[in-house]
Design a protein around this motif. Structure first.
Motif, mmCIF file in Angstrom:
data_model
loop_
_atom_site.group_PDB
_atom_site.id
_atom_site.type_symbol
_atom_site.label_atom_id
_atom_site.label_comp_id
_atom_site.label_asym_id
_atom_site.label_seq_id
_atom_site.Cartn_x
_atom_site.Cartn_y
_atom_site.Cartn_z
ATOM 1 N N ARG A 1 11.203 -30.571 -0.196
ATOM 2 C CA ARG A 1 12.720 -30.769 -0.853
ATOM 3 C C ARG A 1 11.766 -31.381 -2.402
ATOM 4 O O ARG A 1 13.292 -31.169 -3.294
ATOM 5 C CB ARG A 1 13.802 -31.717 -0.031
ATOM 6 C CG ARG A 1 14.176 -30.646 1.167
ATOM 7 C CD ARG A 1 15.244 -31.616 1.324
ATOM 8 N NE ARG A 1 14.985 -32.624 2.272
ATOM 9 C CZ ARG A 1 15.048 -33.982 2.128
ATOM 10 N NH1 ARG A 1 15.390 -34.637 1.210
ATOM 11 N NH2 ARG A 1 14.832 -34.799 3.195
ATOM 12 N N ASN B 1 17.922 -35.025 -3.929
ATOM 13 C CA ASN B 1 17.345 -35.334 -2.898
ATOM 14 C C ASN B 1 17.754 -37.192 -2.035
ATOM 15 O O ASN B 1 17.805 -37.353 -1.335
ATOM 16 C CB ASN B 1 15.562 -35.428 -2.975
ATOM 17 C CG ASN B 1 15.548 -34.029 -2.491
ATOM 18 O OD1 ASN B 1 16.532 -33.085 -1.741
ATOM 19 N ND2 ASN B 1 14.888 -33.162 -2.927
ATOM 20 N N VAL C 1 20.902 -36.917 0.000
ATOM 21 C CA VAL C 1 20.162 -37.048 1.843
ATOM 22 C C VAL C 1 19.453 -37.807 2.040
ATOM 23 O O VAL C 1 19.770 -38.235 3.368
ATOM 24 C CB VAL C 1 18.831 -35.559 1.110
ATOM 25 C CG1 VAL C 1 18.120 -35.258 2.682
ATOM 26 C CG2 VAL C 1 19.018 -34.059 0.718
ATOM 27 N N GLU C 2 18.733 -38.186 1.511
ATOM 28 C CA GLU C 2 18.125 -40.191 1.951
ATOM 29 C C GLU C 2 19.200 -41.272 1.860
ATOM 30 O O GLU C 2 18.872 -42.078 2.773
ATOM 31 C CB GLU C 2 17.375 -40.399 0.668
ATOM 32 C CG GLU C 2 15.814 -39.910 1.325
ATOM 33 C CD GLU C 2 15.162 -38.335 1.193
ATOM 34 O OE1 GLU C 2 15.642 -38.185 2.970
ATOM 35 O OE2 GLU C 2 15.262 -37.963 0.656
ATOM 36 N N GLU D 1 27.873 -33.545 0.521
ATOM 37 C CA GLU D 1 26.789 -35.091 1.439
ATOM 38 C C GLU D 1 26.189 -33.795 2.596
ATOM 39 O O GLU D 1 25.321 -33.881 2.747
ATOM 40 C CB GLU D 1 26.535 -36.169 0.596
ATOM 41 C CG GLU D 1 26.431 -36.325 -1.005
ATOM 42 C CD GLU D 1 27.424 -35.281 -2.153
ATOM 43 O OE1 GLU D 1 29.077 -34.909 -1.586
ATOM 44 O OE2 GLU D 1 27.968 -34.820 -3.093
ATOM 45 N N GLN E 1 22.994 -32.940 4.217
ATOM 46 C CA GLN E 1 21.744 -33.435 5.307
ATOM 47 C C GLN E 1 21.644 -33.226 6.388
ATOM 48 O O GLN E 1 20.645 -33.040 6.773
ATOM 49 C CB GLN E 1 23.118 -35.283 5.499
ATOM 50 C CG GLN E 1 22.755 -36.171 3.920
ATOM 51 C CD GLN E 1 23.502 -37.417 4.698
ATOM 52 O OE1 GLN E 1 23.715 -37.960 5.794
ATOM 53 N NE2 GLN E 1 23.373 -38.237 3.497
ATOM 54 N N PHE F 1 19.533 -30.794 6.156
ATOM 55 C CA PHE F 1 17.920 -31.055 5.677
ATOM 56 C C PHE F 1 17.543 -31.722 7.155
ATOM 57 O O PHE F 1 16.146 -31.611 7.389
ATOM 58 C CB PHE F 1 18.126 -31.636 4.685
ATOM 59 C CG PHE F 1 17.689 -30.755 3.436
ATOM 60 C CD1 PHE F 1 17.646 -29.564 3.307
ATOM 61 C CD2 PHE F 1 18.676 -31.329 2.663
ATOM 62 C CE1 PHE F 1 17.487 -28.991 2.140
ATOM 63 C CE2 PHE F 1 18.662 -30.723 1.236
ATOM 64 C CZ PHE F 1 18.400 -29.257 1.380
ATOM 65 N N ASP F 2 18.401 -31.808 7.567
ATOM 66 C CA ASP F 2 17.864 -32.750 8.903
ATOM 67 C C ASP F 2 16.475 -32.084 10.111
ATOM 68 O O ASP F 2 15.894 -32.416 10.741
ATOM 69 C CB ASP F 2 18.811 -33.937 10.132
ATOM 70 C CG ASP F 2 18.857 -34.518 9.401
ATOM 71 O OD1 ASP F 2 18.222 -35.404 7.773
ATOM 72 O OD2 ASP F 2 20.483 -35.352 9.572
#
Lengths: 187, 516
Positions: A36, A134, A138-139, B7, B11, B14-15
């Motif tokens: 990513r 990202n 995501v994080e 989001e 998430q 993407f996990d």
């Protein structure tokens, strides 16, 4: 059930089998993370390799009260960011100047796509946008943290993220339409 | 749809993103891990190798180095006296002649300076009328008045001039310790000539007297200066006295002035032992040749009935051991302040004032009593703690607290230009035993007990060590190296003359904080 603590202890004793097992446990997932952040699979694998070297090097610092996967993932993200900063091909692209963007909708579309397809869309973002997206979406880093890590203002991180998000949503919508059209055409 | 749903969806998506890496990744990771392991092993061995290297270098320097070092230490510095400047104030004509080169000007100089007899016409101050050989590097006619007035003439290798490295006329001539380039290329005869002249100066012959009379001072330096070509090529025919007042007044030319005092702090750590010989320090266990209690003129007599200690004293006795348990090594450390006075650039007198802690350990039985009534016949001022050696043996730590005053010399073994300077340290250490809980062994009773009064308070020790000077160009260099100390004094007051010495081995560091 994997005994992570035992695995870590064995790795700390430099047992090759344990090291291989730890690698295999997390390699695929972590390559997804690296993927990513980078623009090519080769770069992602470079980051993965560097990240695992760090994992084994600093494994003694891992505390058993935390989740091993999260700890490894954090190392991968940091490694990826350092890679972007140090790599000459990303350095130029990792600028945080605002780009002229087309207006996009503010909708929150339902994601009817595979993870890899979404990841490919994210990877098409300018590297600065890609990184901030990202890290935040995501994080889960806050914009303050992102600002500190990347050396930018919190406001810049916030605006970069919003622009990245809007751009991505626009692309997702387009992708969905094309995908549906494709389905119809297929029928 | 709430904004953060996007989001969350990202998430979640993407996990599940997993990609299979190529096999090369693991191979590369594994290679890097292996390299890292090898590097760690290397790092582990490096200190040991370094220590061996240091020891070898030290031994080589001690026994293998030639006599050239002494000569190579010499340097010449020039100081003009007020007297000289006053007396020569009326001789401006000599301005052109009296340029003194303390150092070589380069290869070109030798070729372009013709040997000439220059007569000292103003030799009134004890230079002597006898001409002495001197290099043309010392006396130069080629210094222009302007140069004499203001600036030292600077030499450039290969340039066709006679170039002294500094000019007496200049007050603030700096020469440092520049290396003379072409001495290494000169013939043996020439080098002999240099040595002879250097020797002459050192021994105070006529030439040296001349220089001394004109306030030429000699200092130890790394390289000899080229002051003479061999055999009558040149004559000393001038002196510093001839300098005109305009050039010589107020002039004090100092070369490479060294700070001769160093103050710092020191600390060391290692292990200590008591024993009767130096070799005992390297033995993990050592047996006392004579138990500490043997010195007592009257051995304690314990109260016992048929092998059992009298219960009224709360002293219990089991099977009596025939000899004392062996003494084991213990930790040692010290810390204090240090001072150093450089007698010569490579020789210094050193002094420390430090607290030192020594310890040993031995296995004894469980505690019996601190009632000295159990042991008749001993000095009542002593505090007796009875122990016996039995099955439930416990380790007891003998501790010795001393204030020490080590005085010695430090001799630099090498020049320290390529490798960092290595010093040999040696001397005597006067110590005062402040306190100790060490146990003495009483053979007749098979017990151990404390009695501080039985120790010799004054402890004289001999120490030796090797130290490397790290950060030598820093204002605060650090000395680190192995260190050993052996007690010359008997640890206990012994009538039998049996030696029990306190000894230690370790690493000692000294950090210089201030120089004067």
């Amino acid at each position: 059930m994997i005994d992570y603590q035992q695995l870590v202890n064995d790795c700390l004793k430099n047992k090759p089998s344990a090291q291989r097992k730890l690698y295999e446990l997390f390699a695929e997932q972590m390559l997804g993370v690296c993927y990513r952040y980078t623009k090519s699979l080769a770069d992602a694998e470079d980051v993965l390799q560097e990240g695992f070297v760090k994992v084994f090097k600093y494994l003694h610092q891992y505390r058993s009260d935390g989740e091993l996967g999260a700890w490894v993932r954090r190392i991968m993200v940091n490694t990826a960011i350092n890679y972007l900063k140090q790599s000459s091909k990303y350095q130029y692209d990792l600028s945080f100047t605002d780009l002229a963007l087309h207006p996009v909708s503010e909708d929150n579309p339902q994601l009817s796509m595979q993870a890899k397809e979404l990841a490919n869309l994210v990877r098409q973002l300018p590297t600065g946008y890609q990184t901030v997206f990202n890290m935040h979406a995501v994080e889960g880093y806050t914009h303050v943290e992102i600002g500190e890590i990347l050396g930018i203002n919190e406001g810049t991180s916030r605006s970069q993220y919003m622009r990245a998000r809007n751009l991505l949503i626009n692309w997702i919508e387009k992708y969905s339409v094309e995908s549906k059209l494709g389905q119809y055409a297929g029928k | 749809m709430p904004e953060n749903d996007f989001e969350k969806q990202v998430q979640d998506l993407f996990d599940g993103l997993k990609l299979k890496p190529s096999d090369n990744v693991w191979h590369n990771v594994n290679d890097r891990i292996e390299k890292d392991k090898k590097r760690r092993r290397a790092i582990f061995w490096i200190p040991l190798l370094l220590l061996l290297l240091l020891g070898g270098a030290g031994a080589y320097m001690m026994w293998g180095s030639g006599t050239g070092e002494k000569a190579s230490e010499e340097m010449v510095a020039i100081k003009q006296t007020e007297k000289a400047s006053t007396e020569n104030s009326n001789n401006p004509a000599h301005t052109e002649q009296n340029t003194i080169a303390g150092m070589d000007a380069g290869p070109a100089e030798k070729q372009n300076t013709t040997p000439a007899e220059i007569t000292n016409t103003n030799n009134k101050d004890g230079l002597g009328s006898e001409s002495q050989p001197v290099s043309s590097a010392i006396i130069s006619k080629q210094v222009t008045p302007q140069a004499t007035d203001k600036y030292p003439v600077k030499s450039k290798p290969g340039k066709n001039t006679s170039l002294p490295a500094f000019n007496v006329a200049e007050n603030n001539v700096k020469t440092g310790g520049q290396k003379i380039g072409h001495i290494l290329n000169d013939t043996k005869e020439q080098q002999e000539g240099y040595k002879n002249f250097s020797k002459n100066i050192t021994e105070g012959n006529n030439a040296a007297k001349g220089f001394n009379g004109t306030a030429v001072q000699q200092y130890i330096h790394a390289q000899p200066f080229i002051l003479s070509w061999p055999d009558n090529e040149k004559q000393i025919s001038t002196s510093l006295q001839k300098l005109p007042a305009s050039t010589a007044s107020n002039s004090t030319v100092r070369l490479a002035k060294k700070k001769s005092w160093e103050f710092g702090i020191n600390a060391g750590a290692g292990f200590s032992k008591t024993g009767s010989g130096l070799s005992d320090i390297f033995n993990k266990l050592s047996f006392e040749k004579s138990t500490l209690a043997d010195y007592a003129t009257s051995a304690p007599v314990y109260n016992m009935n048929a092998g059992f200690v009298a219960s009224q004293n709360n002293v219990y006795l089991a099977a009596l051991p025939t000899s004392a348990t062996p003494v084991k090594r213990g930790l040692m450390w010290n810390a204090g302040a240090s001072v150093k006075w450089y007698v010569k650039p490579r020789l210094a007198l050193t002094g420390n004032f430090q607290y030192s802690y020594f310890s040993t350990s031995r296995e004894v039985g469980k505690f019996l009593s601190n009632n000295n009534g159990a042991f008749a016949g001993l000095n009542s001022s002593g505090r007796y703690s009875g122990y016996y050696s039995g099955n439930n043996a416990a380790e007891y730590k003998n501790k010795y607290h001393l204030m020490e005053l080590p005085l010695g010399i430090q001799w630099q073994l090498n020049k320290g230009t390529k490798l960092f300077p290595l010093q040999l340290n040696s001397g005597l250490s006067a110590g005062w035993l402040i306190n100790s809980n060490a146990l003495h062994y009483d053979k007749p009773t098979g017990t151990y007990y404390q009695d501080e009064s039985l120790f010799n308070k004054f402890q004289l020790g001999l120490y030796a060590g090797l130290s490397a000077k790290l950060f030598q160009h820093s204002h605060m260099p650090l000395y680190v190296g192995p260190y050993m100390q052996y007690g010359l004094s008997n640890l206990v007051k012994s009538s039998s003359g049996t030696q029990q010495s306190l000894m230690s081995v370790g690493i000692k560091t000294e950090w210089i904080l201030w120089k004067k």
